[in-house]
Design a protein around this motif. Structure first.
Motif, PDB file in Angstrom:
ATOM      1  N   GLY A  12       0.820  -1.213   0.000  1.00 50.88           N
ATOM      2  CA  GLY A  12       0.000   0.000   0.000  1.00 50.88           C
ATOM      3  C   GLY A  12       0.848   1.254   0.000  1.00 50.88           C
ATOM      4  O   GLY A  12       0.571   2.213  -0.735  1.00 50.88           O
ATOM      5  N   LEU A  13       1.920   1.248   0.816  1.00 55.65           N
ATOM      6  CA  LEU A  13       2.842   2.389   0.822  1.00 55.65           C
ATOM      7  C   LEU A  13       3.519   2.535  -0.535  1.00 55.65           C
ATOM      8  O   LEU A  13       3.716   3.655  -1.028  1.00 55.65           O
ATOM      9  N   TYR A  27       3.324   5.708  -2.938  1.00 57.79           N
ATOM     10  CA  TYR A  27       4.556   6.350  -3.414  1.00 57.79           C
ATOM     11  C   TYR A  27       4.542   6.468  -4.940  1.00 57.79           C
ATOM     12  O   TYR A  27       4.886   7.521  -5.499  1.00 57.79           O
ATOM     13  N   LYS A  28       4.136   5.379  -5.601  1.00 56.63           N
ATOM     14  CA  LYS A  28       4.110   5.393  -7.065  1.00 56.63           C
ATOM     15  C   LYS A  28       3.073   6.387  -7.581  1.00 56.63           C
ATOM     16  O   LYS A  28       3.317   7.101  -8.560  1.00 56.63           O
ATOM     17  N   LEU A  29       1.909   6.433  -6.915  1.00 52.31           N
ATOM     18  CA  LEU A  29       0.850   7.352  -7.347  1.00 52.31           C
ATOM     19  C   LEU A  29       1.313   8.797  -7.235  1.00 52.31           C
ATOM     20  O   LEU A  29       1.099   9.607  -8.155  1.00 52.31           O
ATOM     21  N   ARG A  30       1.966   9.121  -6.123  1.00 53.56           N
ATOM     22  CA  ARG A  30       2.472  10.479  -5.949  1.00 53.56           C
ATOM     23  C   ARG A  30       3.578  10.778  -6.967  1.00 53.56           C
ATOM     24  O   ARG A  30       3.636  11.890  -7.515  1.00 53.56           O
ATOM     25  N   LYS A  31       4.428   9.779  -7.223  1.00 53.76           N
ATOM     26  CA  LYS A  31       5.506   9.956  -8.198  1.00 53.76           C
ATOM     27  C   LYS A  31       4.935  10.188  -9.595  1.00 53.76           C
ATOM     28  O   LYS A  31       5.378  11.091 -10.318  1.00 53.76           O
ATOM     29  N   ASP A  32       3.939   9.385  -9.971  1.00 48.54           N
ATOM     30  CA  ASP A  32       3.323   9.538 -11.299  1.00 48.54           C
ATOM     31  C   ASP A  32       2.608  10.876 -11.422  1.00 48.54           C
ATOM     32  O   ASP A  32       2.681  11.538 -12.469  1.00 48.54           O
TER      33      ASP A  32
END
Length: 614
Positions: free
Chosen positions: A384-385, A389-394
């Motif tokens: 989940g983390l 992290y990936k969502l914020r990065k994208d």
């Protein structure tokens, strides 16, 4: 006082209930007695219970060579209660706990003959009830065959089952009912863990599933389904539905339990594929995942066939092969990612997978599924983390790309502005030369070269400080005044609320409106009263620029244009409008044009109000 009495009464009731519970548990432990038994193996199912009872010599010497069983044989168990006959006199009804078997038949002495009762999930005709025990039988002393025996016929569906751990436990009816109808403290602790696990995973599943519908990201979809499979597999004891399925729909329950293990791995690798974007980041791992996915689908089909037909030995073999292949794949995938990890996303997968594996191994050696539950919780939280992290990065990358495209579009518009301004300036120089004004043309060319130098210096950045923009406007107005023999006056003022050195504005954002005011307003006016005023002030998060002239006004100017030019809009103003909309995120009313009139309604000039976001 009244409330204190109520509180004391409540505490006394709780204490008495707790004491009763402890007493009940003590009673359970005090009445547990183990009954000796003998086992006889029969080839097939040819012997009747009468033949077994009439031949006691069958149980003298055991014909079972090992603890393992054969699915083609029938196993007869003779429970000998002669050593505990005196114990049986202390109560009327007793419970003999045999343990859970798929197919077991209990034989006892009835009123006139030997009677039997079938139980076990395969052959029972009774629907599941929470209060009906399924791991043994109730009996009375008069039910003993030959006043000492009870017989059981057991059929096995797997050779992995054996008699090494078989124990016949004698219990009173009261102790069994207490265990069935009441929770012991360890039951409360066990259930609380399960409910916490189920509640947490259910919330995670709902949240990620909703996130998938919002974002349409497949990694969130497979992550949510993976979480749901873990919830159904590890949290199954938290809801009675699974127990109901086990007894009333045994085949489906067995299929679901084994298939969930495969589905967990299937959706895990699907999640890893889209989370890590293996198709472009890890091509070799991507091919391996495709191969594993095909293997898992085959396992589901083969396992379904063996489960439905209750061929448990082949079913066990298939599941063991599945576990071995997935273990090898997991080890190889983790090593591959450790060596070739291209970003921090891979480490969420590595650490999460190792945590889950540690929990699974702990469960294997301790036979306590709570270790695997803890490993799953840690793994799911790490995944989940990682997703967050990936969502914020994208999102950050999308914002940067959007900003780059936005800046490029503004730069393109600015690039259209500069040629427009240069063309007009060169036309003015040409006009001076043709008119024979050599000195004026040289002076104009010097000022123009100085202005162009400033424009080139400011063209690197999209914005300039207001003082530089004002400086550019002053140089431009000097050129235009020189071009038109100082036929108009101008002034540039800045309100005290604006710091020209601290505020940034888009370069050359005001110049097209100033040019328009001169060419179409002031120059077409007769007389010497031609005045242009440029004023900057601040309102909230905007710089307000007012370009005001006392020219002939827009209505008169339009009538003086040729028919060809009536429908043609100034290119400079058109480009500037687009720039302002981009800068203000498509905000409306960035430009307001006011036609000034006198008391008689006659035009007295134009006021342009430009709203620039800062």
């Amino acid at each position: 006082m009244r409330y204190r009495l109520q509180l004391l009464l409540l505490l006394s009731l709780l204490l008495s209930g707790f004491a009763s519970l402890l007493n009940a548990q003590t009673t359970v432990s005090e009445t547990e007695v183990f009954v000796p038994f003998k086992v006889y193996k029969s080839e097939g199912d040819s012997l009747s219970v009468a033949a077994i009872i009439s031949r006691p010599e069958l149980f003298i010497t055991s014909n079972i060579n090992s603890g393992k069983t054969n699915t083609n044989n029938t196993y007869w168990v003779r429970a000998d209660l002669n050593p505990v006959l005196n114990h049986l006199k202390s109560d009327s009804v007793w419970y003999l706990q045999t343990g859970s078997f798929y197919d077991i038949t209990y034989y006892f002495q009835g009123k006139n003959s030997i009677e039997f009762k079938e139980y076990g999930p395969v052959n029972t005709k009774e629907k599941y009830s929470f209060y009906t025990p399924k791991d043994g039988v109730y009996f009375k002393a008069e039910n003993l065959i030959n006043e000492r025996y009870l017989f059981f016929k057991i059929r096995f569906y797997s050779s992995n089952q054996n008699f090494n751990n078989l124990k016949l436990k004698l219990r009173t009816e009261a102790s069994k009912k207490i265990e069935s109808n009441y929770y012991r403290w360890k039951d409360v602790v066990e259930a609380s863990r399960d409910y916490l696990f189920v509640g947490a995973f259910f919330i995670i599943f709902i949240f990620t599933f909703i996130t998938y519908f919002v974002s349409k990201r497949l990694d969130f979809l497979f992550y949510s389904i993976y979480t749901l499979c873990l919830l159904l597999y590890l949290g199954r004891s938290a809801y009675n539905t699974v127990v109901f399925l086990t007894y009333d729909y045994t085949v489906f329950s067995l299929w679901l339990h084994s298939s969930l293990q495969v589905f967990i791995n299937l959706f895990y690798v699907a999640f890893a594929k889209y989370y890590l974007e293996t198709f472009k980041m890890y091509p070799k791992l991507n091919k391996a995942i495709h191969g594993i996915a095909i293997f898992l689908l085959i396992v589901i089909l083969v396992n379904s066939y063996f489960t439905i037909t209750l061929q448990l030995d082949p079913h066990t073999l298939v599941m063991n092969i599945h576990r071995l292949v997935m273990s090898v794949f997991a080890v190889c995938a983790v090593i591959y990612l450790v060596i070739y990890a291209k970003n921090s996303l891979a480490y969420f997968i590595i650490i999460g997978s190792l945590t889950f594996t540690a929990g699974a191994l702990a469960m294997l050696f301790t036979e306590d599924r709570h270790y695997m539950m803890v490993g799953s919780v840690v793994e799911v939280l790490l995944f989940g983390l990682g997703l967050n992290y990936k969502l914020r990065k994208d999102n950050k990358e999308k914002i940067q790309l959007k900003q780059t495209a936005h800046d490029n579009q503004i730069s393109a518009l600015r690039a259209q502005m500069n040629p427009h301004f240069i063309f007009n300036s060169l036309s003015s120089i040409q006009h001076l030369i043709i008119s024979g004004k050599k000195e004026s043309s040289i002076k104009y060319l010097n000022k123009f070269s100085l202005l162009m130098r400033n424009l080139l210096e400011s063209s690197i950045e999209a914005n300039v400080v207001l003082s530089e923009e004002i400086s550019l406007l002053e140089k431009y107005l000097e050129l235009e005044a020189l071009r038109f023999n100082n036929s108009f006056q101008y002034e540039i003022t800045v309100d005290a609320s604006v710091d020209p050195e601290a505020v940034e504005v888009p370069s050359l954002i005001v110049q097209p409106f100033v040019e328009n005011a001169i060419l179409h307003g002031l120059l077409k006016k007769t007389g010497n009263d031609k005045h242009l005023r440029i004023h900057f002030n601040r309102k909230n998060n905007h710089i307000i620029c007012e370009v005001e002239d006392n020219g002939i006004g827009r209505s008169v100017s339009e009538t003086k244009k040729s028919d060809m030019k009536k429908s043609k809009k100034s290119r400079g103003i058109e480009v500037t409008e687009k720039r302002l909309q981009l800068i203000s995120n498509s905000e409306k009313d960035t430009i307001e044009i006011i036609d000034k009139t006198n008391e008689k309604g006659e035009p007295t000039g134009t006021l342009v109000i430009i709203k620039i976001s800062i």
